[in-house]
Motif scaffolding. Structure first.
Motif, PDB file in Angstrom:
ATOM      1  N   MET A   1      40.936 -30.401-101.343  1.00 47.04           N
ATOM      2  CA  MET A   1      40.709 -31.229-100.196  1.00 47.04           C
ATOM      3  C   MET A   1      41.461 -30.696 -98.983  1.00 47.04           C
ATOM      4  N   LEU A   2      42.498 -29.912 -99.197  1.00 51.30           N
ATOM      5  CA  LEU A   2      43.255 -29.377 -98.084  1.00 51.30           C
ATOM      6  C   LEU A   2      42.450 -28.300 -97.399  1.00 51.30           C
ATOM      7  N   GLY A   3      42.572 -28.209 -96.105  1.00 50.94           N
ATOM      8  CA  GLY A   3      41.907 -27.173 -95.358  1.00 50.94           C
ATOM      9  C   GLY A   3      40.481 -27.526 -94.945  1.00 50.94           C
ATOM     10  N   ILE A   4      39.960 -28.653 -95.383  1.00 51.20           N
ATOM     11  CA  ILE A   4      38.620 -29.063 -94.994  1.00 51.20           C
ATOM     12  C   ILE A   4      38.728 -29.753 -93.639  1.00 51.20           C
ATOM     13  N   VAL A   5      37.866 -29.386 -92.714  1.00 50.61           N
ATOM     14  CA  VAL A   5      37.929 -29.930 -91.367  1.00 50.61           C
ATOM     15  C   VAL A   5      36.603 -30.600 -91.046  1.00 50.61           C
ATOM     16  N   LEU A   6      36.678 -31.758 -90.432  1.00 48.34           N
ATOM     17  CA  LEU A   6      35.501 -32.509 -90.023  1.00 48.34           C
ATOM     18  C   LEU A   6      35.216 -32.196 -88.566  1.00 48.34           C
ATOM     19  N   ARG A   7      33.976 -31.794 -88.254  1.00 46.57           N
ATOM     20  CA  ARG A   7      33.604 -31.500 -86.867  1.00 46.57           C
ATOM     21  C   ARG A   7      33.003 -32.752 -86.246  1.00 46.57           C
ATOM     22  N   VAL A   8      33.566 -33.155 -85.126  1.00 49.19           N
ATOM     23  CA  VAL A   8      33.078 -34.326 -84.404  1.00 49.19           C
ATOM     24  C   VAL A   8      32.640 -33.866 -83.027  1.00 49.19           C
ATOM     25  N   SER A   9      31.445 -34.208 -82.650  1.00 46.50           N
ATOM     26  CA  SER A   9      30.919 -33.831 -81.351  1.00 46.50           C
ATOM     27  C   SER A   9      30.990 -35.043 -80.432  1.00 46.50           C
ATOM     28  N   THR A  10      31.603 -34.885 -79.278  1.00 43.82           N
ATOM     29  CA  THR A  10      31.721 -35.984 -78.322  1.00 43.82           C
ATOM     30  C   THR A  10      30.551 -35.954 -77.357  1.00 43.82           C
ATOM     31  N   SER A  11      30.432 -36.980 -76.527  1.00 37.07           N
ATOM     32  CA  SER A  11      29.308 -37.081 -75.600  1.00 37.07           C
ATOM     33  C   SER A  11      29.362 -36.022 -74.505  1.00 37.07           C
ATOM     34  N   LYS A  12      30.494 -35.408 -74.255  1.00 35.04           N
ATOM     35  CA  LYS A  12      30.628 -34.399 -73.203  1.00 35.04           C
ATOM     36  C   LYS A  12      30.321 -32.999 -73.736  1.00 35.04           C
ATOM     37  N   MET A  13      29.656 -32.933 -74.902  1.00 32.93           N
ATOM     38  CA  MET A  13      29.267 -31.668 -75.525  1.00 32.93           C
ATOM     39  C   MET A  13      30.473 -30.810 -75.881  1.00 32.93           C
ATOM     40  N   LYS A  14      31.567 -31.448 -76.145  1.00 31.27           N
ATOM     41  CA  LYS A  14      32.789 -30.755 -76.546  1.00 31.27           C
ATOM     42  C   LYS A  14      32.976 -31.010 -78.033  1.00 31.27           C
ATOM     43  N   THR A  15      33.205 -29.962 -78.823  1.00 29.34           N
ATOM     44  CA  THR A  15      33.374 -30.116 -80.259  1.00 29.34           C
ATOM     45  C   THR A  15      34.858 -30.116 -80.584  1.00 29.34           C
ATOM     46  N   MET A  16      35.281 -31.106 -81.373  1.00 28.25           N
ATOM     47  CA  MET A  16      36.686 -31.218 -81.766  1.00 28.25           C
ATOM     48  C   MET A  16      36.772 -31.150 -83.276  1.00 28.25           C
ATOM     49  N   ASP A  17      37.819 -30.556 -83.799  1.00 36.60           N
ATOM     50  CA  ASP A  17      38.043 -30.481 -85.236  1.00 36.60           C
ATOM     51  C   ASP A  17      39.103 -31.513 -85.627  1.00 36.60           C
ATOM     52  N   TRP A  18      38.755 -32.388 -86.586  1.00 34.98           N
ATOM     53  CA  TRP A  18      39.678 -33.412 -87.069  1.00 34.98           C
ATOM     54  C   TRP A  18      39.910 -33.185 -88.555  1.00 34.98           C
ATOM     55  N   PRO A  19      41.140 -33.241 -89.013  1.00 33.47           N
ATOM     56  CA  PRO A  19      41.394 -33.076 -90.453  1.00 33.47           C
ATOM     57  C   PRO A  19      40.971 -34.323 -91.226  1.00 33.47           C
ATOM     58  N   LEU A  20      40.654 -34.131 -92.508  1.00 36.88           N
ATOM     59  CA  LEU A  20      40.374 -35.277 -93.366  1.00 36.88           C
ATOM     60  C   LEU A  20      41.681 -36.002 -93.644  1.00 36.88           C
ATOM     61  N   LEU A  21      41.651 -37.302 -93.542  1.00 37.89           N
ATOM     62  CA  LEU A  21      42.864 -38.095 -93.722  1.00 37.89           C
ATOM     63  C   LEU A  21      42.748 -38.941 -94.976  1.00 37.89           C
ATOM     64  N   PRO A  22      43.814 -39.307 -95.637  1.00 40.96           N
ATOM     65  CA  PRO A  22      45.204 -39.039 -95.270  1.00 40.96           C
ATOM     66  C   PRO A  22      45.606 -37.615 -95.644  1.00 40.96           C
ATOM     67  N   ASP A  23      46.568 -37.090 -94.901  1.00 45.81           N
ATOM     68  CA  ASP A  23      47.180 -35.824 -95.246  1.00 45.81           C
ATOM     69  C   ASP A  23      48.685 -35.945 -95.041  1.00 45.81           C
ATOM     70  N   TYR A  24      49.415 -34.942 -95.511  1.00 50.90           N
ATOM     71  CA  TYR A  24      50.870 -35.001 -95.532  1.00 50.90           C
ATOM     72  C   TYR A  24      51.460 -33.802 -94.796  1.00 50.90           C
ATOM     73  N   GLY A  25      52.622 -34.004 -94.210  1.00 47.85           N
ATOM     74  CA  GLY A  25      53.308 -32.923 -93.524  1.00 47.85           C
ATOM     75  C   GLY A  25      54.646 -33.400 -92.993  1.00 47.85           C
ATOM     76  N   CYS A  26      55.336 -32.496 -92.300  1.00 46.16           N
ATOM     77  CA  CYS A  26      56.632 -32.854 -91.716  1.00 46.16           C
ATOM     78  C   CYS A  26      56.740 -32.243 -90.324  1.00 46.16           C
ATOM     79  N   ILE A  27      57.664 -32.772 -89.560  1.00 42.29           N
ATOM     80  CA  ILE A  27      57.931 -32.285 -88.207  1.00 42.29           C
ATOM     81  C   ILE A  27      59.377 -31.783 -88.216  1.00 42.29           C
ATOM     82  N   PRO A  28      59.584 -30.505 -88.562  1.00 42.00           N
ATOM     83  CA  PRO A  28      60.951 -29.998 -88.713  1.00 42.00           C
ATOM     84  C   PRO A  28      61.690 -29.731 -87.403  1.00 42.00           C
ATOM     85  N   ARG A  29      60.948 -29.626 -86.276  1.00 42.70           N
ATOM     86  CA  ARG A  29      61.589 -29.351 -84.985  1.00 42.70           C
ATOM     87  C   ARG A  29      61.081 -30.345 -83.951  1.00 42.70           C
ATOM     88  N   TRP A  30      61.951 -30.646 -82.990  1.00 43.29           N
ATOM     89  CA  TRP A  30      61.562 -31.551 -81.925  1.00 43.29           C
ATOM     90  C   TRP A  30      60.658 -30.798 -80.950  1.00 43.29           C
TER      91      TRP A  30
END
Length: 177
Positions: A1-30
């Motif tokens: 399931m990791l690495g799979i990306v969902l493509r969502v197309s907005t009304s302004k013809m701009k394509t955005m990549d959203w990860p499948l949720l839930p997913d896990y990670g950390c923020i090691p730096r500010w």
């Protein structure tokens, strides 16, 4: 399931990549741009959780903010860089049983109290809590067994040979009982 990306197309013809949720990670730096990516209502909670090696669960996206959870702490962040971590199927609040390694560890049941990603080991280590006491050692996922339903006794892991004797043979003489 990791690495799979969902493509969502907005009304302004701009394509955005959203990860499948839930997913896990950390923020090691500010992040260098300050606190602007944190939802204004969640700044006190979010700043308690990072920067650190705590493994956060990213649950959903509402169009502007990702919704994160670390145990009972919940907060919202705008999309930002984070270190994605492969989950082991164990989450904070789960009840687990420790598995002994030879005779090194006692077996006990505890609640997962914290999750930390250790980059040099490349895995998540878990902090456990027994009652009101925090267990001092950290545990890897292969040393824990998730208790989902304990209604039946699990089969044993040791293979014991069954004795095979057909009753034939000689009696040992000279021994009196």
């Amino acid at each position: 399931m990791l690495g799979i990306v969902l493509r969502v197309s907005t009304s302004k013809m701009k394509t955005m990549d959203w990860p499948l949720l839930p997913d896990y990670g950390c923020i090691p730096r500010w992040p260098e741009d300050g606190q602007a990516f944190i939802h204004p209502d969640d700044v006190p909670v979010a700043t308690r959780c990072f920067p650190s090696e705590r493994v956060l669960r990213r649950e959903r996206f509402d169009g502007v903010y990702y919704h994160y959870r670390y145990g009972s702490l919940r907060f919202r962040l705008r999309p930002s860089m984070w270190l994605k971590v492969k989950p082991d199927g164990i989450d904070i609040g789960d009840i687990v049983e420790t598995t002994g390694a030879a005779l090194e560890r006692d077996l006990f049941i505890a609640e997962v109290w914290g999750m930390y990603y250790v980059r040099r080991k490349g895995c998540i280590l878990y902090r456990l809590k027994r009652g009101d006491t925090t267990v001092p050692n950290l545990f890897k996922a292969n040393n824990l067994r998730l208790l989902t339903e304990k209604a039946t006794v699990r089969p044993g892991e040791t293979v014991h040979p069954a004795p095979k004797w057909d009753g034939s043979g000689e009696r040992i003489g000279g021994i009196e009982l």
